[in-house]
Design a protein around this motif. Sequence first.
Motif, PDB file in Angstrom:
ATOM      1  N   CYS A 439       0.838  -1.191   0.000  1.00 14.84           N
ATOM      2  CA  CYS A 439       0.000   0.000   0.000  1.00 14.84           C
ATOM      3  C   CYS A 439       0.881   1.253   0.000  1.00 14.84           C
ATOM      4  O   CYS A 439       1.872   1.348   0.746  1.00 14.84           O
ATOM      5  CB  CYS A 439      -0.914  -0.011   1.226  1.00 14.84           C
ATOM      6  N   GLY A 444      -4.110   4.744   0.433  1.00 14.16           N
ATOM      7  CA  GLY A 444      -4.623   3.540   1.070  1.00 14.16           C
ATOM      8  C   GLY A 444      -6.134   3.478   1.102  1.00 14.16           C
ATOM      9  O   GLY A 444      -6.827   4.455   0.827  1.00 14.16           O
ATOM     10  N   CYS A 451      -2.668   3.799   5.087  1.00 17.54           N
ATOM     11  CA  CYS A 451      -2.310   2.399   4.929  1.00 17.54           C
ATOM     12  C   CYS A 451      -2.055   1.779   6.299  1.00 17.54           C
ATOM     13  O   CYS A 451      -1.808   2.476   7.288  1.00 17.54           O
ATOM     14  CB  CYS A 451      -1.046   2.259   4.067  1.00 17.54           C
TER      15      CYS A 451
END
Length: 887
Positions: A439, A444, A451
């Motif tokens: 990620c 994200g 993330c």
Amino acid sequence: MMAFSDIDVILCMVLVLQMVSSLFCSNASSSASSSCQVQKQFLLNGIHKAGDVVLGGLFFVHFFSVLPELSFTSEPQEPICHGFNVLGFRHAQTMAFAIDEINRNSKLLPNVTLGYSIYDNCLTIGVGFRGALSMASGQGDQFLLDNNCTAPPPVLGIVGDSSSTHSIAISAVLGLYRVPMVSYFATCSCLSDRQRFPSFFRTIPSDAFQVRAMLQILKRFGWTWVGLLISDDDYGLHAARSLQSDLAQSGGGCLAYLEVLPWSNDTAELRRIVNVMKKSTARVVIGFTHESQMINVMEEVVKQNVTGLQWIASEAWTAATGLQTPDLIPYLGGTLGIAIRRGEIPGLRDFLLRIHPDTDPYSNYKNNIVRQFWEYTFQCRFSPPPAEWLDTGGALCTGQEDLESLATTFLDMSDLRPEYNVYKAVYALAYALDDMLQCVPGRGPFSGHSCASLQKLQPWQLLYYLERISFTTAFGDQVSFDENGDALPIYDVMNWRWLPDGSTMVQNVGVVKKSASTGEELTLDEDRIFWNFEPKKPPQSVCSESCPPGTRIARRKGEPVCCFDCIPCSEGQISNETDSMECISCPEDFWSSPQRDHCIPKTIEFLSYHEPLGICLTTASLLGTLICTIVLGVFIYHRSTPMVRANNSELSFQLLLSLKLCFLCSLLFIGHPRLWTCQLRHAAFGISFVLCVSCILVKTMVVLAVFKASKPGGGASLKWFGAVQQRGTVLVLTSIQAAICTAWLVSSSPAPHKNTQYHSDKIVYECAIGSTVGFAVLLGYIGFLAIVSFLLAFFARKLPDNFNEAKLITFSMLIFCAVWVAFIPAYINSPGKYADAVEVFAILASTFGLLVALFGQKCYIILLRPERNTKKAVMGRSTSKKSTFYQ
């Protein structure tokens, strides 16, 4: 779903409370160092390996267990597990192998080392529940960590459990905290409920798909009447519910009986169940149960010698070696079974050969399952063994024993099925973790496009990626999860072949799978299937034979929908498919075939020139026309003779011409009705007959006038019956009929009509008369003229002539009226073409009657008795005045 017992529920609650209480750490006073000691209630069998991320596993390495008394003492207690399961141990080692393979893969999870914490559930819900909670909460055997605190890190996800019942209990708790759990063997369809089990996944298809796979097999071979045996647990009860529901929705079959097998060897109950199977007409039996229960019921089948059954096995006993015995195979030979997908795992055998009893340094002797495996395999004991072991001559384990030298199923890699699912489950977690670590911050999937990080990883974050993974194994199978956490389902179809030496070979004969593009698909190599019947063909298993085309299904009251009678379709209706629920009516111009399986054009019926009746009438009409022509020729040739002159030759010629038209107009009633023939036939008929009767009427009137003129003072009447007056009278009378026909055609013209009232299977083409009044007036006018002619001729029949034509006219009109009086009821009561035939017959009969009555005797005298064709013979004692009117 089967409800848990009160003991199971209480046990689970106690375990949860214990786990909560054990979260508190007590600080031990020590001048040297500080440590955290976790309270423990009982030890678990397991193997462990440290790593940056730890995955958990639950496998049944032992078949049975005796739980210790639960308490909150700080002294560890041990569950007593016995009955070592070599295959269960191989499942656990497959997880260890998969993690080791991933750690050596530079492309998958680079710079991340996976560890594992694998526990033995001893096939007991209490032990499995304890193991899952221990892994999820970070409690278990000791791992050396920073700050001198000993405890393993919590696992990121769990592979297991193998049992549906265990998975239901464990997932219900782990789901509250969104801890991913990927089962390799739990098949209950209830686990697809995302509301109850939000973090549960599995790499084995659910029983719902297994049921649909069985239904496809039933459909392939036309088996609609089946029996069902199920186990008394979540596995069997949910399968039965799915099977009944899918059968009802698809309409593809019915259950002849449903029996729940007892867990114990209840002889009376098993005898009753087998009696039901024996009496039933169902030849196919589905066994959704476990191996031990099937062994019990098959022993009773052998006792009662119930043969001729086609068995369908669920994945729980498809490959069960305990049922492949010489005494059972005569009954189970030819079994078709649903089996977990077999896969290839390269390198697994070499990994298993590297197993050593000292592999796991964190497990002590008593709960080290590797050492337990070693002792079971080599029938030895590690030090310190019990004293009684040495007394009986038992050997000590050295740890240097050679696994490869033993012939054991542990190293048999030819049929890796549950192991393949374990392998896919580990890789599913690894791919999810790999996707998460790739990620990009700021892009994200979580709030603020953030993330997840490995240092602060939460299980629910991995759950997000696990729901979206998709990869293909080295064996070529695609792995992904649907919205219910179920993998793309795939099963092997197995067949039990009975070999000549009495042994059994379980062979793969097909695959049933589901893909996103093609849906569910069954592939079978039917040529390889062994059938335990003579001839070697699939058996028939139906409550009622299929209804062939031409019939429909009639349900039997109070019986399953598969039991029915076949009722032939009614006339005019068809069914062109097998097992039709209803018959459909044919279109208007079509009729059902004799077999009632398709519609055929209706027979078109009309008075045709090609049928015998039409040929006879046509011949009679043409013959009459020919006779009229001949008579006309005779009269023309002998027109100067007294016989012709005495009969008013001009009217005779007109009469013969009208008779010829009457004969010819009958041809319009034969042949395919068309608009012009329908309009012309009655007009020609009416005008021709009026012309004929008008001529006869005028001839009669002339006879009466001549007779009257022969009397004193009667000569004046002859001036009204000269040649011009005769022609004018005939023309006027005929014109009236022409006017009637014109009015009829204009107001309501006759037209062709398809009549289906006479015959349902025929189309009768006829000419609808249009206006009944018009037709009645036409016939009435003809009848009126005929009656007047008859009456006048009747009054003149006894005139004193040697040859009195009034007699002939009377007789001809009598025939004419008799024919047409008889025609009316015959016409009304004759259907279709026979009505036309009756009318043609009436035309011909009346015309022939007139022709013979009026001209028969005259032709006879002219041609055969010329001596009578003299003026003296014709006139007899007639007066001289009379001769002036002969023409």
